[in-house]
Design a protein around this motif. Structure first.
Motif, mmCIF file in Angstrom:
data_model
loop_
_atom_site.group_PDB
_atom_site.id
_atom_site.type_symbol
_atom_site.label_atom_id
_atom_site.label_comp_id
_atom_site.label_asym_id
_atom_site.label_seq_id
_atom_site.Cartn_x
_atom_site.Cartn_y
_atom_site.Cartn_z
ATOM 1 N N TRP A 106 84.531 28.002 -10.953
ATOM 2 C CA TRP A 106 83.771 29.232 -11.563
ATOM 3 C C TRP A 106 82.648 29.784 -11.695
ATOM 4 C CZ3 TRP A 106 88.059 27.443 -12.043
ATOM 5 C CH2 TRP A 106 89.811 27.680 -12.961
ATOM 6 N N GLY A 110 83.955 31.957 -7.920
ATOM 7 C CA GLY A 110 84.058 32.737 -8.584
ATOM 8 C C GLY A 110 82.427 33.758 -9.435
ATOM 9 N N LEU A 275 90.818 34.697 -9.689
ATOM 10 C CA LEU A 275 88.954 34.176 -9.671
ATOM 11 C C LEU A 275 87.732 34.733 -8.983
ATOM 12 C CD1 LEU A 275 86.959 32.642 -11.736
ATOM 13 C CD2 LEU A 275 87.627 30.870 -10.397
#
Lengths: 627, 72
Positions: A106, A110, A275
């Motif tokens: 992330w 991401g 993502l």
């Protein structure tokens, strides 16, 4: 559950915070006078900056766009800081404790590709068009209807998110420090209203840069000392392997070949396309909360460099977020020296103690603990209400690690880092709300003929009103906990359709006004419908995420991907059926119809492509190292 | 940002320097008095002294380099 993307692309899976209010018989940390002084100095500084900058925020360009005077470094750090909230810090440290290094996706895939794309490809169009906001760009490209849809949805999202963040911060301060909920809400909101209301975007940006430095200054010691104690990275890996019996905690991609092979229940296709593209590009390139910081840069080159500078720091954030979570797996101890195991908030809530010290509902507590890896001895201690048997949640991994290493003064700095993170996020929300409200709602729909000073006044008032509404939202969430899930889902519902509308608008001259409006509106409805479809029947998750083994983490990733595809196809179809604008009208707005200004010659080490290439190389190396 | 305005780096430097003084000072007190906070690990590394020192030096650097009135 906060889900995947509550406030930003860096979702903080903080979970059912309201249920924790009643818990925490004793706070995690006790502040000394020195810690209080450190925190008080921070508040004094941010308010001083607000008063100092008031005199430099008199025109609308100064108040809403910081005079477009920011250097690439300031815009870049502010760009990252507006996203680096404490919920992210604590939430992802907790995720790393649960899922290992997989959570780093992330921060890397991401974020990094999208940040580079913004700087290298999209920024010229935002900057050259001289728009004040992302809805403002939609206005120029698709017309007023698309702008109004984007502006109203964004303004609503900002103000509600600000309230949820405010409440979440107050709960964290209650659990960590034992502070009264009302005290935290009032103090933080008054401080934010003061410094943003006085100094506008310039003040918000200055404070975000300050907060960024404090976050690093306060949080960096935890991984340094933790790695020292575990014998470095090698020692940490060996200890986790011994304690957990699995090496999947150290692999970013290896176990993402199937939904069931990794604890997050995600598949690499979802990570890469959902993502890495739909959510990440949606957030980093179209969310006005972050884009506004870059629009404040003093020239096009600075605006292009800002996200690239930010990407360096973004890549480094896992050091202060993911590592503490991993370190917590082997270092956190109970008072008797045994390994402390953190659990989900549902377990802590089920085992909430009565006044006698034992769980108020032993049966529920026992059932909840049975689903965890807590040892029989620990479960017995909890059920008997033994001293020091209080359970802690995954999301408390970071504060617990802070308490472990930080003495007086340093602990105050660590807590200041958390408060600074909360306040930078809240300031980002209200400053972006104020700009969108004034430029994209009030000015075109309510009063088109106001003077410049009138709009500055409206901006200041909207910050005040925004903070008041946020406080109301915070108390609403406290009363009706279920609202939180819906508010947190707003971001992921809006962002993918917006991305489709902007990408097609920016890179396809054929996209028409009607297609932009219909695509955006219908895309949002489609995305919200998917959310409600799963919310009303969780069994439908297997259709959205394409697998029976998918977990809620996978939902937002795939929902965003489908919403993007749906919106893009709709815009394409409607555009082909309607008459496009003359290409000459699209100058400065669309790739292929715009002649970008020639930038002055600079040595290669000052060029954005050079630094973007370095970021890309480091990004690939990091991913390979922890494959 | 320009002219006589105070750069953000000055504010950051000032805050780091103040924190550095407080934390470094407390670290010295700990060493001299032997009064270490209960429950805190690795006190033998004297973290407040070197971390406070780092904050102080970094803060002073920024305060001096970006002090108000200095030509940019």
């Amino acid at each position: 559950m906060f889900g995947l993307v509550p406030v930003s692309t860096n979702a903080a899976p903080i979970g059912s915070l309201p249920s924790l209010i009643a818990l925490a018989s004793s706070p995690l940390a006790q502040l000394r006078p020195l810690d209080i002084a450190v925190i008080a100095i921070y508040f004094g500084m941010v308010i001083w900056i607000g008063f100092y900058l008031k005199g430099q925020s008199n025109t609308s360009e100064e108040f809403f766009m910081a005079g477009r005077e920011m250097t690439a470094w300031i815009a870049g750090l502010s760009f990252v800081s507006a996203n680096l909230g404490s919920l992210e810090l604590m939430g992802w440290a907790g995720s790393a404790y649960q899922y290992g290094i997989l959570a780093t996706n992330w921060y890397w895939i991401g974020a990094i590709p999208a940040m580079l794309f913004l700087g290298l490809v999209m920024m010229p169009f935002y900057y050259v068009s001289k728009t004040h906001s992302v809805p403002g760009y939609l206005d120029l490209r698709y017309g007023g209807q698309a702008r109004t849809v984007a502006a109203i949805s964004f303004a609503t999202e900002m103000i509600l998110m600000s309230g949820v963040n405010m409440f979440a911060m107050a709960v964290v301060m209650k659990v960590v420090l034992g502070w009264d909920i009302n005290f935290s809400i009032i103090v933080s909101s008054v401080a934010v209203a003061l410094y943003v209301g006085l100094g506008g975007l310039r003040s918000a940006i200055f404070n975000e840069v300050l907060q960024f430095v404090l976050i690093w200054g306060g949080a960096l010691l935890v991984p340094i000392l933790g790695l020292y104690q575990t014998g470095g990275w090698t020692g940490l890996k060996a200890k986790i392997l011994t304690n957990m019996g699995s090496d999947s905690y150290f692999h970013l991609w290896r176990d993402t070949g199937s939904f069931s092979a990794n604890p997050m229940g995600v598949h690499w296709t979802g990570i890469v396309f959902g993502l890495g593209f739909a959510i990440s590009f949606g957030y980093w390139t179209t969310d006005f909360l972050v884009v506004q910081r870059v629009l404040a840069a003093h020239n096009l080159r600075a605006a292009r460099m800002a996200p690239i500078i930010g990407s360096f720091f973004k890549m480094a954030v896992p050091f202060i977020v993911i590592l503490p979570g991993l370190l917590g797996l082997v270092l956190l101890q109970n008072p008797d020296g045994s390994r402390r195991q953190l659990v989900g908030e549902d377990v802590v809530a089920a085992c909430a103690a009565s006044s006698a010290g034992q769980p108020a509902d032993p049966a529920a507590c026992s059932a909840a603990m049975a689903k965890t890896n807590l040892t029989a001895g620990t479960q017995q201690k909890v059920l008997s209400g033994a001293p020091d048997s209080e359970l802690h949640t995954y999301n408390q991994a970071l504060p617990l690690m802070m308490v472990r290493y930080l003495g007086p003064g340093l602990l105050g700095l660590g807590i200041t880092a958390l408060i600074a993170g909360f306040m930078s996020g809240m300031a980002g929300n209200v400053s972006a709300f104020s700009t969108v409200w004034t430029y994209d709602i009030y000015k075109p729909l309510i009063n088109k003929k106001g003077s410049d000073s009138h709009y500055v006044l409206v901006g200041r008032l909207s910050i005040l009103i925004g903070v008041i509404v946020s406080i109301g939202a915070a108390y609403l969430v406290q009363q009706f906990h279920g609202i939180m899930d819906y508010v947190q889902a707003l971001f992921s519902i809006f962002i993918a359709p917006l991305l489709a509308a902007i990408l097609l608008g920016m890179f396809w001259t054929r996209a028409t006004k009607l297609a932009g409006f219909i695509g955006l509106l219908t895309g949002i409805v489609f995305s919200a419908s998917l959310f409600m479809w799963v919310k009303l029947n969780p069994g439908n998750l297997k259709y959205v995420a394409l697998s029976d083994a998918a977990k809620p983490m996978a939902e937002n990733v795939f929902r965003a991907l489908w919403a993007f595809c749906f919106t893009a196809i709709l815009i394409f179809v409607v555009s082909m059926l309607t008459k496009p604008r003359p290409v000459a009208e699209l100058d400065g707005l669309v790739y292929g119809a715009t002649k970008l200004p020639t930038e002055e010659w600079v040595p290669i080490y000052k060029r954005e492509w050079f630094w973007a290439a370095i970021v890309a190389v480091i990004f690939v190396i990091l991913n390979v190292l922890v494959w | 940002m320009h002219g006589s305005r105070i750069p953000i780096w000055f504010f950051i430097g000032l805050q780091l320097a103040i924190y550095g003084v407080l934390i470094f000072g407390y670290g010295l007190y700990e060493v001299i008095s032997g009064d270490y906070a209960l429950g805190v690990q690795l006190t033998n590394l004297h973290t407040p002294i070197w971390w406070g020192g780092v904050l102080l030096l970094l803060g002073l650097f920024y305060v001096v380099k970006f002090r108000p009135g200095k030509p940019m």
